[in-house]
Design a protein around this motif. Structure first.
Motif, short mmCIF file in Angstrom:
data_model
loop_
_atom_site.label_atom_id
_atom_site.label_comp_id
_atom_site.label_asym_id
_atom_site.label_seq_id
_atom_site.Cartn_x
_atom_site.Cartn_y
_atom_site.Cartn_z
N VAL A 141 0.85 -1.18 0.00
CA VAL A 141 0.00 0.00 0.00
C VAL A 141 0.89 1.23 0.00
N TYR A 142 0.60 2.16 -0.92
CA TYR A 142 1.41 3.38 -1.01
C TYR A 142 0.89 4.40 -0.02
N ALA A 143 1.77 4.91 0.81
CA ALA A 143 1.42 5.95 1.77
C ALA A 143 2.36 7.13 1.53
N PRO A 144 1.87 8.20 0.87
CA PRO A 144 2.74 9.34 0.59
C PRO A 144 3.14 10.07 1.87
N ASN A 145 4.33 10.66 1.84
CA ASN A 145 4.74 11.49 2.97
C ASN A 145 4.09 12.87 2.84
N GLU A 146 4.33 13.75 3.78
CA GLU A 146 3.65 15.05 3.81
C GLU A 146 3.96 15.89 2.56
N ARG A 147 5.21 15.92 2.13
CA ARG A 147 5.58 16.68 0.93
C ARG A 147 4.85 16.13 -0.30
N GLN A 148 4.79 14.82 -0.42
CA GLN A 148 4.10 14.20 -1.55
C GLN A 148 2.59 14.47 -1.49
N ARG A 149 2.01 14.45 -0.28
CA ARG A 149 0.58 14.76 -0.15
C ARG A 149 0.28 16.18 -0.62
N ARG A 150 1.15 17.12 -0.25
CA ARG A 150 0.95 18.51 -0.70
C ARG A 150 1.03 18.60 -2.22
N ALA A 151 2.00 17.89 -2.81
CA ALA A 151 2.14 17.91 -4.27
C ALA A 151 0.91 17.28 -4.94
N LEU A 152 0.41 16.17 -4.38
CA LEU A 152 -0.79 15.55 -4.92
C LEU A 152 -1.99 16.49 -4.83
N ASN A 153 -2.12 17.19 -3.72
CA ASN A 153 -3.23 18.14 -3.55
C ASN A 153 -3.12 19.29 -4.53
N ARG A 154 -1.90 19.80 -4.77
CA ARG A 154 -1.72 20.86 -5.77
C ARG A 154 -2.13 20.37 -7.15
N GLY A 155 -1.74 19.14 -7.48
CA GLY A 155 -2.10 18.58 -8.77
C GLY A 155 -3.60 18.39 -8.91
N ARG A 156 -4.24 17.90 -7.88
CA ARG A 156 -5.70 17.73 -7.92
C ARG A 156 -6.41 19.06 -8.06
N THR A 157 -5.91 20.08 -7.38
CA THR A 157 -6.49 21.42 -7.50
C THR A 157 -6.35 21.94 -8.92
N ALA A 158 -5.18 21.74 -9.52
CA ALA A 158 -4.97 22.18 -10.90
C ALA A 158 -5.92 21.46 -11.85
N ARG B 99 -8.89 20.23 -11.12
CA ARG B 99 -10.24 20.79 -10.92
C ARG B 99 -10.40 22.14 -11.63
N ARG B 100 -9.30 22.92 -11.68
CA ARG B 100 -9.33 24.21 -12.40
C ARG B 100 -9.36 23.99 -13.90
N GLY B 101 -8.96 22.81 -14.34
CA GLY B 101 -8.90 22.53 -15.77
C GLY B 101 -7.52 22.71 -16.35
N ASP B 102 -6.51 22.85 -15.51
CA ASP B 102 -5.13 23.03 -15.97
C ASP B 102 -4.46 21.66 -16.14
N TYR B 103 -4.62 21.09 -17.32
CA TYR B 103 -4.02 19.79 -17.58
C TYR B 103 -3.96 19.55 -19.08
N TYR B 104 -3.19 18.55 -19.47
CA TYR B 104 -3.16 18.07 -20.84
C TYR B 104 -3.75 16.67 -20.85
N SER B 105 -4.47 16.34 -21.89
CA SER B 105 -4.95 14.97 -22.05
C SER B 105 -3.78 14.10 -22.50
N LEU B 106 -3.96 12.79 -22.42
CA LEU B 106 -2.92 11.87 -22.86
C LEU B 106 -2.62 12.06 -24.34
N ASP B 107 -3.66 12.29 -25.16
CA ASP B 107 -3.44 12.52 -26.59
C ASP B 107 -2.63 13.79 -26.84
N GLU B 108 -2.90 14.84 -26.06
CA GLU B 108 -2.14 16.08 -26.21
C GLU B 108 -0.69 15.88 -25.79
N PHE B 109 -0.46 15.14 -24.71
CA PHE B 109 0.90 14.88 -24.26
C PHE B 109 1.64 14.03 -25.28
#
Length: 117
Positions: free
Chosen positions: A51-68, A70-80
């Motif tokens: 089971v993967y358990a992220p540390n605090e720094r990784q949790r913050r990075a995951l939360n920043r990514g999830r927030t981005a 939700r804002r719509g700031d991402y590329y689709s796999l086809d775009e990448f």
């Protein structure tokens, strides 16, 4: 000393039953032996899948990514994929370039787009 056994009934998808039967034939085992071995591996202390358990720094990075996302700031796999092949992700979407292509180098990762949806 004999180990007492209990019978347990489980249901499996047909494809998984086929896979179990193929494996047991190759290994010259019964279904029960094969399932017991699989459960020993799964339940054992040296689990193959941990089971993967992220540390605090990784949790913050995951939360920043999830927030981005939700804002719509991402590329689709086809775009990448298009970017990896040297094409502009905006062109892959069939949209007008949001930024000048000369401002981006191929060596750098593409900047996320703002999803209009």
């Amino acid at each position: 000393m004999a180990m007492t056994r209990q019978t347990m009934t489980i249901s499996l998808p047909a494809e998984m039953v086929y896979q179990v039967d193929e494996a047991r034939k190759q290994e010259h085992r019964t279904r029960s032996e094969l399932v017991r071995e699989a459960l020993r591996l799964y339940l054992g202390s040296d689990r193959v899948v941990s089971v993967y358990a992220p540390n605090e720094r990784q949790r913050r990075a995951l939360n920043r990514g999830r927030t981005a996302i939700r804002r719509g700031d991402y590329y689709s796999l086809d775009e990448f994929r298009a970017w990896l092949l040297g094409n502009s992700p905006q062109k892959a979407r069939g949209q007008k370039l949001a930024r000048r292509a000369s401002s981006r180098s191929r060596a750098a990762a593409p900047r996320p787009r703002r999803n209009a949806d």
